[in-house]
Design a protein around this motif. Structure first.
Motif, PDB file in Angstrom:
ATOM      1  N   ALA A  11      74.028  25.984  -5.776  1.00  0.00           N
ATOM      2  CA  ALA A  11      74.867  25.226  -4.845  1.00  0.00           C
ATOM      3  C   ALA A  11      75.686  26.160  -3.958  1.00  0.00           C
ATOM      4  N   ARG A  12      76.183  27.254  -4.535  1.00  0.00           N
ATOM      5  CA  ARG A  12      76.955  28.221  -3.745  1.00  0.00           C
ATOM      6  C   ARG A  12      76.079  28.881  -2.683  1.00  0.00           C
ATOM      7  N   LYS A  13      74.868  29.244  -3.054  1.00  0.00           N
ATOM      8  CA  LYS A  13      73.950  29.867  -2.093  1.00  0.00           C
ATOM      9  C   LYS A  13      73.611  28.903  -0.962  1.00  0.00           C
ATOM     10  N   ARG A  14      73.371  27.655  -1.308  1.00  0.00           N
ATOM     11  CA  ARG A  14      73.071  26.642  -0.297  1.00  0.00           C
ATOM     12  C   ARG A  14      74.254  26.463   0.657  1.00  0.00           C
ATOM     13  N   ALA A  15      75.460  26.466   0.108  1.00  0.00           N
ATOM     14  CA  ALA A  15      76.654  26.303   0.931  1.00  0.00           C
ATOM     15  C   ALA A  15      76.782  27.455   1.927  1.00  0.00           C
ATOM     16  N   ASP A  16      76.516  28.675   1.456  1.00  0.00           N
ATOM     17  CA  ASP A  16      76.583  29.846   2.340  1.00  0.00           C
ATOM     18  C   ASP A  16      75.553  29.759   3.457  1.00  0.00           C
ATOM     19  N   LEU A  17      74.328  29.396   3.089  1.00  0.00           N
ATOM     20  CA  LEU A  17      73.251  29.356   4.069  1.00  0.00           C
ATOM     21  C   LEU A  17      73.360  28.167   5.022  1.00  0.00           C
ATOM     22  N   SER A  18      73.973  27.089   4.573  1.00  0.00           N
ATOM     23  CA  SER A  18      74.044  25.887   5.410  1.00  0.00           C
ATOM     24  C   SER A  18      75.020  26.046   6.577  1.00  0.00           C
ATOM     25  N   HIS A  19      75.924  27.012   6.498  1.00  0.00           N
ATOM     26  CA  HIS A  19      76.879  27.212   7.586  1.00  0.00           C
ATOM     27  C   HIS A  19      76.198  27.656   8.873  1.00  0.00           C
ATOM     28  N   ARG A  20      74.984  28.187   8.758  1.00  0.00           N
ATOM     29  CA  ARG A  20      74.256  28.624   9.949  1.00  0.00           C
ATOM     30  C   ARG A  20      73.129  27.671  10.319  1.00  0.00           C
ATOM     31  N   GLY A  21      72.986  26.582   9.608  1.00  0.00           N
ATOM     32  CA  GLY A  21      71.934  25.617   9.926  1.00  0.00           C
ATOM     33  C   GLY A  21      71.831  24.536   8.876  1.00  0.00           C
ATOM     34  N   SER A  22      72.818  23.656   8.841  1.00  0.00           N
ATOM     35  CA  SER A  22      72.838  22.618   7.808  1.00  0.00           C
ATOM     36  C   SER A  22      71.746  21.573   8.018  1.00  0.00           C
ATOM     37  N   SER A  23      71.305  21.386   9.272  1.00  0.00           N
ATOM     38  CA  SER A  23      70.302  20.355   9.552  1.00  0.00           C
ATOM     39  C   SER A  23      68.998  20.609   8.802  1.00  0.00           C
ATOM     40  N   ASN A  24      68.707  21.876   8.508  1.00  0.00           N
ATOM     41  CA  ASN A  24      67.479  22.200   7.770  1.00  0.00           C
ATOM     42  C   ASN A  24      67.466  21.583   6.377  1.00  0.00           C
ATOM     43  N   LYS A  66      68.487  39.778   3.636  1.00  0.00           N
ATOM     44  CA  LYS A  66      68.107  40.863   4.543  1.00  0.00           C
ATOM     45  C   LYS A  66      66.655  40.712   4.979  1.00  0.00           C
ATOM     46  N   GLY A  67      66.440  40.854   6.289  1.00  0.00           N
ATOM     47  CA  GLY A  67      65.079  40.819   6.820  1.00  0.00           C
ATOM     48  C   GLY A  67      64.515  39.429   7.011  1.00  0.00           C
ATOM     49  N   LYS A  68      65.352  38.395   6.848  1.00  0.00           N
ATOM     50  CA  LYS A  68      64.861  37.018   6.985  1.00  0.00           C
ATOM     51  C   LYS A  68      65.761  36.251   7.940  1.00  0.00           C
ATOM     52  N   ASN A  69      65.136  35.330   8.716  1.00  0.00           N
ATOM     53  CA  ASN A  69      65.958  34.461   9.540  1.00  0.00           C
ATOM     54  C   ASN A  69      66.524  33.341   8.673  1.00  0.00           C
ATOM     55  N   ILE A  70      67.347  32.488   9.261  1.00  0.00           N
ATOM     56  CA  ILE A  70      68.042  31.456   8.479  1.00  0.00           C
ATOM     57  C   ILE A  70      67.075  30.508   7.761  1.00  0.00           C
ATOM     58  N   PRO A  71      66.098  29.898   8.460  1.00  0.00           N
ATOM     59  CA  PRO A  71      65.169  28.994   7.752  1.00  0.00           C
ATOM     60  C   PRO A  71      64.398  29.700   6.632  1.00  0.00           C
ATOM     61  N   GLN A  72      63.994  30.941   6.862  1.00  0.00           N
ATOM     62  CA  GLN A  72      63.266  31.685   5.824  1.00  0.00           C
ATOM     63  C   GLN A  72      64.151  31.943   4.612  1.00  0.00           C
ATOM     64  N   TYR A 131      68.733  18.628   5.525  1.00  0.00           N
ATOM     65  CA  TYR A 131      68.665  17.168   5.517  1.00  0.00           C
ATOM     66  C   TYR A 131      67.245  16.636   5.670  1.00  0.00           C
ATOM     67  N   ALA A 132      66.318  17.500   6.054  1.00  0.00           N
ATOM     68  CA  ALA A 132      64.886  17.165   6.068  1.00  0.00           C
ATOM     69  C   ALA A 132      64.135  18.476   5.890  1.00  0.00           C
ATOM     70  N   PRO A 133      64.223  19.073   4.695  1.00  0.00           N
ATOM     71  CA  PRO A 133      63.685  20.418   4.476  1.00  0.00           C
ATOM     72  C   PRO A 133      62.178  20.510   4.722  1.00  0.00           C
ATOM     73  N   SER A 134      61.775  21.524   5.471  1.00  0.00           N
ATOM     74  CA  SER A 134      60.350  21.731   5.738  1.00  0.00           C
ATOM     75  C   SER A 134      59.615  22.178   4.485  1.00  0.00           C
ATOM     76  N   TRP A 135      60.339  22.728   3.510  1.00  0.00           N
ATOM     77  CA  TRP A 135      59.715  23.187   2.267  1.00  0.00           C
ATOM     78  C   TRP A 135      59.508  22.047   1.275  1.00  0.00           C
ATOM     79  N   ASN A 136      60.094  20.901   1.552  1.00  0.00           N
ATOM     80  CA  ASN A 136      59.857  19.706   0.730  1.00  0.00           C
ATOM     81  C   ASN A 136      58.583  19.001   1.173  1.00  0.00           C
ATOM     82  N   THR A 137      58.026  18.216   0.297  1.00  0.00           N
ATOM     83  CA  THR A 137      56.922  17.335   0.683  1.00  0.00           C
ATOM     84  C   THR A 137      57.516  16.082   1.323  1.00  0.00           C
ATOM     85  N   PRO A 138      56.734  15.344   2.132  1.00  0.00           N
ATOM     86  CA  PRO A 138      57.240  14.093   2.707  1.00  0.00           C
ATOM     87  C   PRO A 138      57.746  13.118   1.648  1.00  0.00           C
ATOM     88  N   LEU A 139      57.099  13.099   0.481  1.00  0.00           N
ATOM     89  CA  LEU A 139      57.545  12.220  -0.601  1.00  0.00           C
ATOM     90  C   LEU A 139      58.966  12.560  -1.017  1.00  0.00           C
TER      91      LEU A 139
END
Length: 280
Positions: free
Chosen positions: A68-81, A4-10, A83-91
Protein backbone atom coordinates in the motif's frame (compact mmCIF):
# COMPACT_ATOMS: atom_id res chain seq x y z
CA UNK A 1 9.73 7.06 -5.63
CA UNK A 2 9.96 5.60 -9.14
CA UNK A 3 12.06 2.50 -9.74
CA UNK A 4 15.38 3.27 -11.46
CA UNK A 5 15.32 2.92 -15.23
CA UNK A 6 11.52 2.67 -15.47
CA UNK A 7 8.81 5.15 -16.35
CA UNK A 8 5.80 5.60 -14.07
CA UNK A 9 3.47 2.99 -15.68
CA UNK A 10 6.31 0.44 -15.82
CA UNK A 11 7.17 1.04 -12.17
CA UNK A 12 3.52 0.67 -11.18
CA UNK A 13 3.13 -2.59 -13.09
CA UNK A 14 6.42 -3.89 -11.68
CA UNK A 15 5.12 -3.14 -8.17
CA UNK A 16 1.96 -5.12 -8.94
CA UNK A 17 3.84 -8.07 -10.44
CA UNK A 18 6.10 -8.19 -7.39
CA UNK A 19 3.01 -8.24 -5.17
CA UNK A 20 1.43 -11.11 -7.12
CA UNK A 21 4.70 -13.06 -6.99
CA UNK A 22 4.91 -12.56 -3.23
CA UNK A 23 1.33 -13.80 -2.79
CA UNK A 24 2.16 -16.91 -4.82
CA UNK A 25 5.06 -17.64 -2.47
CA UNK A 26 3.01 -17.02 0.66
CA UNK A 27 0.31 -19.59 -0.19
CA UNK A 28 2.56 -22.69 0.15
CA UNK A 29 4.12 -21.21 3.31
CA UNK A 30 0.67 -20.89 4.86
CA UNK A 31 -0.39 -24.34 3.72
CA UNK A 32 2.72 -25.93 5.17
CA UNK A 33 2.26 -24.13 8.50
CA UNK A 34 -1.43 -25.12 8.59
CA UNK A 35 -0.64 -28.77 7.85
CA UNK A 36 1.95 -28.86 10.64
CA UNK A 37 -0.46 -27.23 13.10
CA UNK A 38 -3.25 -29.68 12.28
CA UNK A 39 -0.92 -32.66 12.62
CA UNK A 40 -0.10 -31.51 16.15
CA UNK A 41 -3.72 -30.94 17.20
CA UNK A 42 -4.13 -31.82 20.89
CA UNK A 43 -0.38 -32.10 21.53
CA UNK A 44 2.12 -29.91 23.36
CA UNK A 45 3.53 -28.72 20.01
CA UNK A 46 0.26 -27.01 19.06
CA UNK A 47 1.09 -23.85 21.05
CA UNK A 48 4.42 -23.44 19.25
CA UNK A 49 2.67 -23.97 15.92
CA UNK A 50 0.11 -21.31 16.82
CA UNK A 51 2.94 -18.87 17.52
CA UNK A 52 4.47 -19.58 14.10
CA UNK A 53 1.10 -19.09 12.42
CA UNK A 54 0.60 -15.80 14.25
CA UNK A 55 4.04 -14.58 13.15
CA UNK A 56 3.36 -15.61 9.56
CA UNK A 57 0.00 -13.84 9.45
CA UNK A 58 1.57 -10.67 10.89
CA UNK A 59 4.28 -10.83 8.22
CA UNK A 60 1.54 -11.03 5.59
CA UNK A 61 -0.19 -7.97 7.05
CA UNK A 62 3.15 -6.14 6.85
CA UNK A 63 3.45 -7.27 3.21
CA UNK A 64 0.09 -5.64 2.53
CA UNK A 65 1.08 -2.42 4.34
CA UNK A 66 4.33 -2.18 2.36
CA UNK A 67 2.48 -2.75 -0.91
CA UNK A 68 0.00 0.00 0.00
CA UNK A 69 2.87 2.39 0.78
CA UNK A 70 4.53 1.68 -2.57
CA UNK A 71 1.25 2.23 -4.40
CA UNK A 72 0.74 5.53 -2.58
CA UNK A 73 4.21 6.72 -3.61
CA UNK A 74 3.75 5.73 -7.23
CA UNK A 75 0.19 7.05 -7.52
CA UNK A 76 1.32 10.64 -6.90
CA UNK A 77 2.70 10.70 -10.44
CA UNK A 78 -0.23 8.95 -12.12
CA UNK A 79 -3.15 7.82 -10.00
CA UNK A 80 -5.41 7.27 -13.03
CA UNK A 81 -3.39 4.17 -13.93
CA UNK A 82 -4.66 2.48 -10.76
CA UNK A 83 -8.34 3.01 -11.49
CA UNK A 84 -8.25 0.88 -14.66
CA UNK A 85 -4.89 -0.92 -14.50
CA UNK A 86 -3.53 -2.16 -17.83
CA UNK A 87 -1.89 -5.06 -15.97
CA UNK A 88 -5.30 -6.30 -14.80
CA UNK A 89 -7.57 -8.44 -16.92
CA UNK A 90 -10.91 -6.92 -18.02
CA UNK A 91 -12.63 -9.26 -15.55
CA UNK A 92 -10.63 -7.79 -12.65
CA UNK A 93 -11.22 -4.22 -13.81
CA UNK A 94 -14.94 -4.92 -14.01
CA UNK A 95 -14.90 -5.78 -10.28
CA UNK A 96 -12.46 -3.09 -9.16
CA UNK A 97 -13.34 -0.53 -6.46
CA UNK A 98 -11.01 2.44 -5.95
CA UNK A 99 -8.00 0.62 -7.35
CA UNK A 100 -8.56 -2.71 -5.64
CA UNK A 101 -11.08 -5.00 -3.99
CA UNK A 102 -13.88 -3.80 -1.75
CA UNK A 103 -12.87 -4.22 1.90
CA UNK A 104 -16.37 -5.60 2.56
CA UNK A 105 -15.56 -8.52 0.24
CA UNK A 106 -13.30 -9.88 3.00
CA UNK A 107 -16.39 -10.44 5.15
CA UNK A 108 -18.24 -12.17 2.33
CA UNK A 109 -15.28 -14.54 2.05
CA UNK A 110 -15.39 -15.28 5.79
CA UNK A 111 -19.12 -16.05 5.61
CA UNK A 112 -18.71 -18.19 2.47
CA UNK A 113 -15.88 -20.22 4.01
CA UNK A 114 -17.75 -20.59 7.28
CA UNK A 115 -20.78 -21.99 5.45
CA UNK A 116 -18.88 -24.27 3.09
CA UNK A 117 -16.71 -25.71 5.85
CA UNK A 118 -19.74 -26.35 8.04
CA UNK A 119 -21.31 -28.27 5.15
CA UNK A 120 -18.12 -30.32 4.80
CA UNK A 121 -18.15 -31.06 8.52
CA UNK A 122 -21.76 -32.26 8.39
CA UNK A 123 -21.00 -34.46 5.35
CA UNK A 124 -17.99 -35.97 7.10
CA UNK A 125 -20.05 -36.58 10.25
CA UNK A 126 -22.79 -38.36 8.29
CA UNK A 127 -20.23 -40.48 6.47
CA UNK A 128 -18.66 -41.40 9.77
CA UNK A 129 -22.07 -42.58 11.00
CA UNK A 130 -22.24 -44.81 7.96
CA UNK A 131 -18.85 -46.31 8.76
CA UNK A 132 -16.56 -44.12 6.64
CA UNK A 133 -13.17 -43.18 8.00
CA UNK A 134 -12.80 -39.38 8.23
CA UNK A 135 -9.36 -39.35 9.82
CA UNK A 136 -7.06 -36.85 8.12
CA UNK A 137 -9.93 -35.18 6.30
CA UNK A 138 -8.91 -31.73 7.21
CA UNK A 139 -9.56 -29.72 10.28
CA UNK A 140 -11.87 -27.05 9.01
CA UNK A 141 -11.38 -23.97 11.16
CA UNK A 142 -13.74 -21.22 10.04
CA UNK A 143 -16.70 -23.49 10.70
CA UNK A 144 -15.65 -23.25 14.36
CA UNK A 145 -16.31 -19.51 14.63
CA UNK A 146 -17.87 -18.73 18.00
CA UNK A 147 -20.94 -16.56 18.50
CA UNK A 148 -18.69 -13.87 19.99
CA UNK A 149 -16.40 -13.93 16.95
CA UNK A 150 -19.33 -13.69 14.54
CA UNK A 151 -20.79 -10.78 16.51
CA UNK A 152 -17.49 -8.86 16.33
CA UNK A 153 -17.16 -9.58 12.60
CA UNK A 154 -20.73 -8.41 11.94
CA UNK A 155 -20.20 -5.15 13.84
CA UNK A 156 -16.98 -4.50 11.92
CA UNK A 157 -18.73 -5.36 8.65
CA UNK A 158 -21.35 -2.65 9.21
CA UNK A 159 -18.66 -0.05 10.02
CA UNK A 160 -16.62 -0.90 6.93
CA UNK A 161 -19.65 -0.69 4.63
CA UNK A 162 -20.31 2.78 6.02
CA UNK A 163 -16.71 3.81 5.27
CA UNK A 164 -17.01 2.40 1.75
CA UNK A 165 -20.13 4.45 1.09
CA UNK A 166 -18.38 7.64 2.22
CA UNK A 167 -15.47 6.97 -0.14
CA UNK A 168 -17.78 6.08 -3.00
CA UNK A 169 -19.49 9.47 -2.59
CA UNK A 170 -16.08 11.17 -2.67
CA UNK A 171 -15.04 9.50 -5.91
CA UNK A 172 -18.44 10.27 -7.45
CA UNK A 173 -17.93 13.95 -6.66
CA UNK A 174 -14.44 13.91 -8.15
CA UNK A 175 -15.69 12.21 -11.30
CA UNK A 176 -18.36 14.88 -11.68
CA UNK A 177 -15.64 17.53 -11.48
CA UNK A 178 -14.43 16.37 -14.90
CA UNK A 179 -17.36 18.28 -16.41
CA UNK A 180 -16.55 21.44 -14.46
CA UNK A 181 -14.78 24.68 -15.42
CA UNK A 182 -12.24 25.04 -17.02
CA UNK A 183 -12.23 21.53 -18.51
CA UNK A 184 -15.70 21.67 -20.06
CA UNK A 185 -15.36 25.22 -21.43
CA UNK A 186 -12.00 24.49 -23.06
CA UNK A 187 -13.33 21.25 -24.59
CA UNK A 188 -16.25 23.23 -26.06
CA UNK A 189 -14.28 26.23 -27.30
CA UNK A 190 -11.04 24.72 -28.57
CA UNK A 191 -10.76 23.39 -32.10
CA UNK A 192 -7.67 21.31 -31.27
CA UNK A 193 -8.04 20.03 -27.70
CA UNK A 194 -4.83 18.03 -27.94
CA UNK A 195 -2.74 21.18 -27.74
CA UNK A 196 -1.17 22.10 -24.37
CA UNK A 197 -3.43 24.13 -22.11
CA UNK A 198 -2.09 25.26 -18.74
CA UNK A 199 -5.52 25.73 -17.15
CA UNK A 200 -6.69 22.25 -18.14
CA UNK A 201 -3.43 20.62 -17.07
CA UNK A 202 -3.66 22.34 -13.71
CA UNK A 203 -7.26 21.18 -13.23
CA UNK A 204 -6.47 17.60 -14.24
CA UNK A 205 -3.37 17.53 -12.01
CA UNK A 206 -5.51 18.67 -9.09
CA UNK A 207 -8.05 15.94 -9.82
CA UNK A 208 -5.38 13.23 -10.09
CA UNK A 209 -3.86 14.38 -6.80
CA UNK A 210 -7.26 14.08 -5.14
CA UNK A 211 -7.78 10.62 -6.65
CA UNK A 212 -4.31 9.61 -5.44
CA UNK A 213 -5.22 10.63 -1.89
CA UNK A 214 -8.47 8.68 -2.15
CA UNK A 215 -6.61 5.60 -3.44
CA UNK A 216 -4.32 5.73 -0.39
CA UNK A 217 -7.38 6.02 1.89
CA UNK A 218 -8.98 3.01 0.21
CA UNK A 219 -5.78 0.96 0.55
CA UNK A 220 -5.54 1.91 4.22
CA UNK A 221 -9.14 0.77 4.71
CA UNK A 222 -8.34 -2.54 3.01
CA UNK A 223 -5.31 -3.06 5.29
CA UNK A 224 -7.28 -1.98 8.38
CA UNK A 225 -10.17 -4.34 7.55
CA UNK A 226 -7.90 -7.32 6.97
CA UNK A 227 -5.97 -6.61 10.20
CA UNK A 228 -9.16 -6.37 12.27
CA UNK A 229 -10.54 -9.62 10.85
CA UNK A 230 -7.26 -11.40 11.60
CA UNK A 231 -7.35 -10.07 15.18
CA UNK A 232 -10.80 -11.62 15.63
CA UNK A 233 -9.73 -15.07 14.40
CA UNK A 234 -7.57 -17.71 16.03
CA UNK A 235 -4.12 -18.31 14.44
CA UNK A 236 -5.46 -21.40 12.66
CA UNK A 237 -8.57 -19.59 11.41
CA UNK A 238 -6.54 -16.56 10.30
CA UNK A 239 -4.13 -18.65 8.27
CA UNK A 240 -7.02 -20.58 6.73
CA UNK A 241 -8.71 -17.31 5.76
CA UNK A 242 -5.52 -15.84 4.26
CA UNK A 243 -4.94 -18.93 2.12
CA UNK A 244 -8.45 -18.57 0.71
CA UNK A 245 -8.08 -14.81 0.16
CA UNK A 246 -4.78 -15.13 -1.67
CA UNK A 247 -5.92 -18.06 -3.78
CA UNK A 248 -9.06 -16.12 -4.75
CA UNK A 249 -6.99 -13.10 -5.83
CA UNK A 250 -4.54 -15.22 -7.83
CA UNK A 251 -7.32 -17.34 -9.33
CA UNK A 252 -9.36 -14.31 -10.40
CA UNK A 253 -6.36 -13.03 -12.38
CA UNK A 254 -5.82 -16.44 -13.99
CA UNK A 255 -9.51 -16.90 -14.78
CA UNK A 256 -9.62 -13.45 -16.34
CA UNK A 257 -6.59 -14.21 -18.50
CA UNK A 258 -8.10 -17.55 -19.59
CA UNK A 259 -11.40 -15.87 -20.53
CA UNK A 260 -9.51 -13.28 -22.59
CA UNK A 261 -7.65 -16.01 -24.48
CA UNK A 262 -10.89 -17.82 -25.27
CA UNK A 263 -12.51 -14.63 -26.49
CA UNK A 264 -9.59 -13.81 -28.73
CA UNK A 265 -9.72 -17.30 -30.20
CA UNK A 266 -13.48 -16.97 -30.69
CA UNK A 267 -13.10 -13.67 -32.53
CA UNK A 268 -10.42 -15.12 -34.79
CA UNK A 269 -12.58 -18.16 -35.54
CA UNK A 270 -15.55 -15.96 -36.43
CA UNK A 271 -13.43 -13.84 -38.78
CA UNK A 272 -12.04 -16.96 -40.44
CA UNK A 273 -15.52 -18.41 -40.84
CA UNK A 274 -16.80 -15.19 -42.37
CA UNK A 275 -13.84 -15.04 -44.74
CA UNK A 276 -14.38 -18.65 -45.79
CA UNK A 277 -18.03 -18.02 -46.58
CA UNK A 278 -17.14 -14.96 -48.70
CA UNK A 279 -14.56 -16.94 -50.66
CA UNK A 280 -17.18 -19.58 -51.43
Amino acid sequence: MEEKGKNIPQAQESCYQGWMSLQSRRVPELKQALAQRRSHEGTADAAADDKKLRELTQNIIEDFKNYARKRADLSHRGSSNYYAPSWNTPLENMLIWLGGCRPSSFFRLVYALCGSQTEIRVTQFLRNIDGYDTSGCGGASLSDLTAEQLAKINVLHVKIIDEEEKMTKKVSSLQEDAADIPISTVAYAEEHVGEPNAAVDQALDKQEDAMSTLLAEADNLRVHTLSKIIETLTPLQAADFLVAAKKLHLSMHQWGAARDRRRRECIIDNVDDAGGKEEK
